[in-house]
Motif scaffolding. Structure first.
Motif, PDB file in Angstrom:
ATOM      1  N   UNK A 102       5.682   2.164  14.096  1.00 19.35           N
ATOM      2  CA  UNK A 102       6.479   2.487  12.916  1.00 19.35           C
ATOM      3  C   UNK A 102       7.252   1.232  12.537  1.00 19.35           C
ATOM      4  N   UNK A 103       7.237   0.889  11.264  1.00 22.98           N
ATOM      5  CA  UNK A 103       7.939  -0.312  10.833  1.00 22.98           C
ATOM      6  C   UNK A 103       8.376  -0.221   9.387  1.00 22.98           C
ATOM      7  N   UNK A 104       9.078  -1.259   8.959  1.00 24.51           N
ATOM      8  CA  UNK A 104       9.570  -1.311   7.582  1.00 24.51           C
ATOM      9  C   UNK A 104       9.000  -2.531   6.879  1.00 24.51           C
ATOM     10  N   UNK A 105       8.492  -2.313   5.691  1.00 21.68           N
ATOM     11  CA  UNK A 105       7.933  -3.412   4.900  1.00 21.68           C
ATOM     12  C   UNK A 105       9.073  -4.318   4.437  1.00 21.68           C
ATOM     13  N   UNK A 106       8.942  -5.605   4.722  1.00 19.96           N
ATOM     14  CA  UNK A 106       9.982  -6.561   4.333  1.00 19.96           C
ATOM     15  C   UNK A 106       9.590  -7.388   3.114  1.00 19.96           C
ATOM     16  N   UNK A 107       8.272  -7.531   2.887  1.00 18.23           N
ATOM     17  CA  UNK A 107       7.819  -8.323   1.739  1.00 18.23           C
ATOM     18  C   UNK A 107       6.358  -7.979   1.451  1.00 18.23           C
ATOM     19  N   UNK A 148      -4.694  -4.263  -6.228  1.00 19.07           N
ATOM     20  CA  UNK A 148      -3.414  -4.961  -6.106  1.00 19.07           C
ATOM     21  C   UNK A 148      -2.648  -4.367  -4.933  1.00 19.07           C
ATOM     22  N   UNK A 149      -2.210  -5.214  -4.011  1.00 17.66           N
ATOM     23  CA  UNK A 149      -1.477  -4.734  -2.840  1.00 17.66           C
ATOM     24  C   UNK A 149      -0.124  -4.142  -3.233  1.00 17.66           C
ATOM     25  N   UNK A 150       0.381  -4.558  -4.380  1.00 19.58           N
ATOM     26  CA  UNK A 150       1.679  -4.062  -4.854  1.00 19.58           C
ATOM     27  C   UNK A 150       1.634  -2.567  -5.195  1.00 19.58           C
ATOM     28  N   UNK A 151       0.403  -2.039  -5.394  1.00 20.64           N
ATOM     29  CA  UNK A 151       0.260  -0.609  -5.655  1.00 20.64           C
ATOM     30  C   UNK A 151       0.230   0.207  -4.362  1.00 20.64           C
ATOM     31  N   UNK A 152       0.109  -0.484  -3.224  1.00 19.06           N
ATOM     32  CA  UNK A 152      -0.041   0.197  -1.937  1.00 19.06           C
ATOM     33  C   UNK A 152       1.237   0.185  -1.100  1.00 19.06           C
ATOM     34  N   UNK A 153       2.009  -0.890  -1.212  1.00 25.17           N
ATOM     35  CA  UNK A 153       3.241  -1.033  -0.431  1.00 25.17           C
ATOM     36  C   UNK A 153       4.326  -1.682  -1.282  1.00 25.17           C
ATOM     37  N   UNK A 154       5.579  -1.474  -0.849  1.00 28.55           N
ATOM     38  CA  UNK A 154       6.721  -2.107  -1.506  1.00 28.55           C
ATOM     39  C   UNK A 154       7.801  -2.351  -0.456  1.00 28.55           C
ATOM     40  N   UNK A 183       9.108   6.198   1.019  1.00 31.32           N
ATOM     41  CA  UNK A 183       9.170   5.130   0.021  1.00 31.32           C
ATOM     42  C   UNK A 183      10.395   5.320  -0.857  1.00 31.32           C
ATOM     43  N   UNK A 184      10.878   4.213  -1.385  1.00 30.19           N
ATOM     44  CA  UNK A 184      12.080   4.231  -2.215  1.00 30.19           C
ATOM     45  C   UNK A 184      11.755   3.755  -3.629  1.00 30.19           C
ATOM     46  N   UNK A 185      12.434   4.346  -4.577  1.00 29.48           N
ATOM     47  CA  UNK A 185      12.248   3.977  -5.975  1.00 29.48           C
ATOM     48  C   UNK A 185      12.591   2.504  -6.180  1.00 29.48           C
ATOM     49  N   UNK A 186      11.706   1.786  -6.860  1.00 34.54           N
ATOM     50  CA  UNK A 186      11.950   0.378  -7.122  1.00 34.54           C
ATOM     51  C   UNK A 186      13.053   0.141  -8.129  1.00 34.54           C
ATOM     52  N   UNK A 187      13.473   1.203  -8.800  1.00 32.88           N
ATOM     53  CA  UNK A 187      14.512   1.086  -9.815  1.00 32.88           C
ATOM     54  C   UNK A 187      15.896   1.449  -9.277  1.00 32.88           C
TER      55      UNK A 187
END
Length: 221
Positions: A102-107, A148-154, A183-187
């Motif tokens: 289990x981890x958190x996406x940093x970038x 696009x990887x941006x559609x899979x993770x943030x 996941x968290x809202x990017x806004x």
């Protein structure tokens, strides 16, 4: 002759009473014990606010809110007004190939998503001895083509992944139970909810996509 009775002899001698010292009230020092919440949390979970508590080990402040930076059990110390997250076990585990982490996406970059590993499924939630920042390559996201990887993770996403390689710390989410668990809202950074196979923000109604785990939103590791 009868003895003469004087006035002095008829008076009884009264011994003065010794003053009784009033007992001072004893204040009992009642220590407020540390309270353990029976609540397991994952990295990124909201556990309090900076107005209520001071963040300690396993917690951090962002925007006035306190979030868990590790997986474990929430601990509240009412005396110190502090909050922390205590790992479940005492022995630091070692990563091996095949572990579910289990981890958190940093970038998120063009071809890789960087992940900070927080725990290993089935091995407790202590700091991992041989862990480093790991990466999910675009080819290890899912069976289908990833445009696009941006559609899979943030950034800030909580993910569940399998360890593929320890030398390069490569992870994979190619499995229905692997992927984004929260996941968290990017806004507005509100937790996104599933709505018709997409993620929707209940606050600002923004919609986003992710490579979702089948356990998304359940809290099940």
């Amino acid at each position: 002759m009868e003895p003469e009775i004087t006035e002095e002899s008829t008076e009884e001698t009264v011994q003065p009473e010794e003053p009784v010292e009033a007992e001072e009230p004893v204040e009992e020092a009642v220590e407020e014990e540390q309270k353990e919440e029976i609540r397991n949390v994952l990295p990124g979970d909201l556990i309090g606010t900076s107005e209520e508590f001071i963040p300690k080990s396993g917690a951090y402040v962002e925007g006035g809110n306190i979030y868990a930076s590790a997986s474990g059990i929430v601990k509240i110390n009412n005396k110190e007004r502090s909050i922390s997250v205590e790992p479940v076990t005492n022995t630091p585990p070692h990563l091996v190939v095949g572990d579910i982490v289990i981890g958190q996406v940093t970038d998120v970059k063009d071809s890789v998503a960087l992940v900070e590993i927080a725990g290993i499924k089935g091995k407790g939630e202590r700091e991992i001895v041989n862990a480093d920042q790991a990466a999910i390559h675009v080819s290890n996201v899912k069976d289908a083509y990833v445009k696009e990887l941006y559609y899979e993770f943030a950034p800030f996403d909580i993910v569940k992944a399998r360890v593929l390689d320890l030398r390069n710390m490569r992870l994979s989410t190619v499995n229905k139970e692997l992927g984004v668990m929260k996941a968290y809202c990017g806004n507005c950074r509100t937790v996104l909810k599933i709505d018709n196979n997409k993620l929707k923000c209940p606050k600002c109604e923004r919609t986003e996509t992710r490579k979702l785990s089948s356990d998304y939103g359940t809290g099940i590791i």
